[in-house]
Structures are given as C-alpha cells and as structure tokens.
Design an enzyme around this catalytic site. Sequence first.
Site: not given
Length: 279
Positions: A64, A66, A164, A223, A228
Amino acid sequence: MTNGYINRMTREELRSKLAEFKLETRGVKDVLKKRLKNYYKKQKLMQKEPINRDSCYDYICVVDFEATCEEGNPPEFVHEIIEFPVVLLNTHTLEIEDTFQQYVKPEINPKLSDFCISLTGITQDIVDKAETFTQVLQNVIEWMRQRELGTKYSYSMLTDGSWDMSKFLNTQCRISRIKYPSFAKRWINIRKSYGNFYKVPRNQTKLTTMLENLGMNYDGRPHSGLDDSKNIARIAIRMLQDGCELRVNERMHAGQLMTVSSLAPLEGAPAPQMPRYRN
C-alpha cells in the site's frame, strides 16, 4: 443445514451456531452467514473426500504505497511514491511473517505539501534523507529474493484497490525512466475479492468499512503505508479463514488496467527482477 435456513437466522442465532463450532463470531450479519455456509460446505466436502486446504499461493505480498499529494488533488498533479511498504503474509500459518518499509525521495515535487505531511505523517526530513525510487525498488527486489519468492515459494501481490499498481507504480516507473516490473503486473485487488466473496456493494469495500464489517478495528496510524498494509493483511487472513480463495483478479497489459477472470489458469508472480531502463 440449508442456505435458506441460514439466511433466515438472526444475528444472535448465527453467532451462537458459530460459537458452537468454535468459529470467529465477530462481523456483520452477511459476514456471519457466509462464514457459517462455508463451514457446512467444507464439512460436506470433507465427508466426500479429504479437502485440500492449501491456498492458491504460499505467500501474499501486501503493498500500500503512500504518494505525494495536494489538498483536492488537482488533476494535473503528478503523484510520486514516497513510502514503499511490503507485508509478507504466510498463507499456510495465516500470520504476518515479515515486513519491509523504506521511504522514497520524490524528484518532480521534492517539497511535500502541508496536506501530504499531515495525511501521511511523512515529514520533509524523512524524504530528504531517503533514497531514490530506483534504489528502493532494488532493495525491495533483493528483500523478496532473500525470501525465495517466485523460486522456492509461490506468491502474489495484493493491494487495496487498483490504484497502487495501475496509477502510482505505473506513473513512478515513467518518472524514474524504468520499465514496469514484471512481478507487479498481476495482483489481487482485495476490494474486488471482498465484495464478491461477502456479496457486498462496492461502497462497502473501503479499508475501514471492511475491517468494521469483519468486527475489527483499525490498528495503527491511517495513511501510514506500513500500517495500512498490515490492516489489509488482517482482512486477507480473515477472508482466508472464512474460506475465500484469494487469487489474482487484475493485471497491467500494455500500460492498461485489465480484469483477470476467475477461470484463468492459476499462476504465481515470477521471481522478482530489476526492470530495464526505458530508452
């Protein structure tokens, strides 16, 4: 016990029956019904023949990302990956076996917006000291190789949604002038798997909603890419426990996002290799 009878049971009756079989009793009514039906289905199969409990893959790598962002996310804004986490889920023990996390220095927008810092908890100092995406990708690949993924053990990537891989990784590879990595060309979109398995609409497949419906709370900082990923892994574990066959359902082909049919032959991701530079 027939499906019709289970459908007519109250939530308390479902929980009582699940407790009788020493099964998990947390979750919304639809989840409990699916869990009980799957239990009876497995029992029936076991009476006919020994059931193969093996998962589709030995391991699942939950990712995941960022990425850089601005408030309102203007359409012309280019998102760059600033955190690359991987959570390694052993599908046989149903445990998180290992984790990887590195931050990434953005090139196009090296200065993070206040909104991005507040949302992700990633500070300017962290990304200033971080390595470039190309180097971090090399570190990820080395980490995966050390765990013999794609050689000794079969595995698949898993994400929370399509973005993603189809957006963040796809865009980042163009920015970093490298080809898209072959090991990430196919993945499990857990939102699709969850919606199809528990028969819930798309608006009930957000991370926090999935956790809530399974009777779990978010653990950690929302986040944070690593937190996550760990929470997504917790959902995957519960789904595997409930009898879901998590398998690849999306892929990238010629730069485009495509659906993979559940009837397609089952194949794990290839052994990870560093992609070549673009011409």
